[in-house]
Motif scaffolding. Structure first.
Motif, PDB file in Angstrom:
ATOM      1  N   GLN A 253     -47.147  -5.144  16.955  1.00 47.95           N
ATOM      2  CA  GLN A 253     -47.883  -4.230  17.640  1.00 47.95           C
ATOM      3  C   GLN A 253     -47.255  -4.374  19.300  1.00 47.95           C
ATOM      4  N   ASP A 254     -47.230  -5.849  19.499  1.00 45.25           N
ATOM      5  CA  ASP A 254     -47.188  -6.021  20.850  1.00 45.25           C
ATOM      6  C   ASP A 254     -45.795  -5.524  21.436  1.00 45.25           C
ATOM      7  N   THR A 255     -44.915  -5.357  20.600  1.00 48.14           N
ATOM      8  CA  THR A 255     -43.406  -5.141  20.920  1.00 48.14           C
ATOM      9  C   THR A 255     -42.919  -3.719  20.367  1.00 48.14           C
TER      10      THR A 255
ATOM     11  N   TRP B  51     -43.350  -0.924  21.705  1.00 47.28           N
ATOM     12  CA  TRP B  51     -43.016   0.056  22.846  1.00 47.28           C
ATOM     13  C   TRP B  51     -42.203  -0.822  23.855  1.00 47.28           C
TER      14      TRP B  51
ATOM     15  N   LYS C  93     -46.391  -3.996  25.436  1.00 43.08           N
ATOM     16  CA  LYS C  93     -47.703  -3.801  24.924  1.00 43.08           C
ATOM     17  C   LYS C  93     -48.071  -2.176  24.509  1.00 43.08           C
ATOM     18  N   CYS C  94     -47.429  -1.502  25.586  1.00 45.36           N
ATOM     19  CA  CYS C  94     -48.030  -0.120  25.500  1.00 45.36           C
ATOM     20  C   CYS C  94     -46.893   0.687  26.352  1.00 45.36           C
TER      21      CYS C  94
ATOM     22  N   ARG D 117     -50.736   5.486  18.574  1.00 49.86           N
ATOM     23  CA  ARG D 117     -49.749   4.505  18.422  1.00 49.86           C
ATOM     24  C   ARG D 117     -48.478   5.193  18.187  1.00 49.86           C
TER      25      ARG D 117
ATOM     26  N   HIS E  35     -52.291  -0.862  22.035  1.00 44.53           N
ATOM     27  CA  HIS E  35     -50.898  -0.650  21.734  1.00 44.53           C
ATOM     28  C   HIS E  35     -50.501   0.837  21.554  1.00 44.53           C
ATOM     29  N   THR E  36     -50.881   1.631  22.338  1.00 43.23           N
ATOM     30  CA  THR E  36     -50.758   3.024  22.364  1.00 43.23           C
ATOM     31  C   THR E  36     -50.104   3.778  23.649  1.00 43.23           C
TER      32      THR E  36
ATOM     33  N   GLU F 157     -45.494  -6.319  30.847  1.00 46.95           N
ATOM     34  CA  GLU F 157     -46.353  -5.650  29.878  1.00 46.95           C
ATOM     35  C   GLU F 157     -46.458  -4.322  29.448  1.00 46.95           C
TER      36      GLU F 157
END
Length: 265
Positions: free
Chosen positions: A21-23, A25, A29-30, A175, A208-209, A244
């Motif tokens: 989820q961190d990656t 985008w 993170k987002c 997401r 993470h959106t 980030e």
């Protein structure tokens, strides 16, 4: 199962999920998209210079009912040349009239008096004008006033393939797998403080959106307005955390979402 092995499996599974989820985008993170509506003078005079001073890119959704496409064409061309998107917001900005707060909607620009064919022709016309300004083929659309229908028909449906996506006005953070490409939600800004704007980004980082900002006035120029100080605080936060946060024009983000969603089917 051995307790130690079970804990390792859980760590690997949940650790991988969080990392994934961190990656999602663009390896960050987002995602944050900054959008500015209506082709206002303050877009050229206040918003664009502030963005350029920090190397941030945004989307400007242009209509010509304000007249700046005629009077300040060279400046809009320069804004596009610096990597900002000129998005389609129709030529006359038609909205559904006879609603509270819609006193500005004249009969000629009342979506109730349009047919789907008429609005689609107007959108085509605006695409041609924008291409003459920036020379680009890829762009997104923003529904004036957030109105998406004529009677019961979604008026963008016949021509939506001409756009990589379309922005609505529903406030939401989703997401990547849940984003509706032709009704992308956003947060309309009117009087929020810099801290409030930053908190929206922090929420997107935690979840993470995607978060989309909708600005009208920046330091004046519209009844819906954000102060120069609050706007600057948001931009500086984004710049300080760009390792980030993925900050990009809407068309780039929409294309990325489309590729991800297609590959996930």
């Amino acid at each position: 199962m051995n307790t130690k092995i079970h804990c390792i499996i859980l760590f690997l599974f949940f650790g991988y999920s969080v990392h994934a989820q961190d990656t999602l985008w663009h390896h960050k993170k987002c995602a944050v998209v900054l959008t500015y509506d209506d082709a206002l003078d303050v877009d050229i005079d206040n918003a664009a210079p502030a963005l350029d001073s920090l190397g941030l890119k945004a989307t400007f959704y242009l209509s010509n009912y304000t007249g700046t496409l005629d009077t300040r064409t060279a400046q809009w061309r320069a804004i596009a040349a610096k990597g900002h998107e000129l998005g389609n917001h129709t030529y006359y900005h038609p909205c559904i009239g006879k609603r509270p707060g819609r006193e500005f909607v004249k009969a000629d620009n009342d979506l109730n008096n349009y047919t789907v064919q008429q609005i689609d022709q107007e959108i085509h016309m605006m695409n041609s004008l924008l291409k003459a300004i920036d020379g680009k083929h890829s762009r997104t659309f923003a529904y004036p006033c957030g109105d998406t229908k004529i009677s019961d028909s979604f008026y963008l449906d016949p021509i939506k393939k001409e756009f990589t996506g379309a922005r609505g006005v529903r406030p939401e953070m989703l997401r990547i797998q849940d984003v509706k490409l032709y009704d992308i939600g956003c947060y309309g800004i009117n009087g929020e403080s810099g801290d409030q704007l930053v908190s929206l980004v922090q929420k997107a980082m935690d979840s993470h959106t995607l978060v989309v900002f909708l600005f009208h006035g920046v330091g004046g120029g519209h009844s819906l307005n954000v102060s120069l100080q609050a706007h600057s605080q948001l931009l500086h936060f984004l710049k300080q955390h760009e390792k980030e946060i993925w900050i990009a024009p809407m068309t780039e983000v929409a294309e990325y979402i489309q590729r991800y969603q297609s590959s996930s089917k």
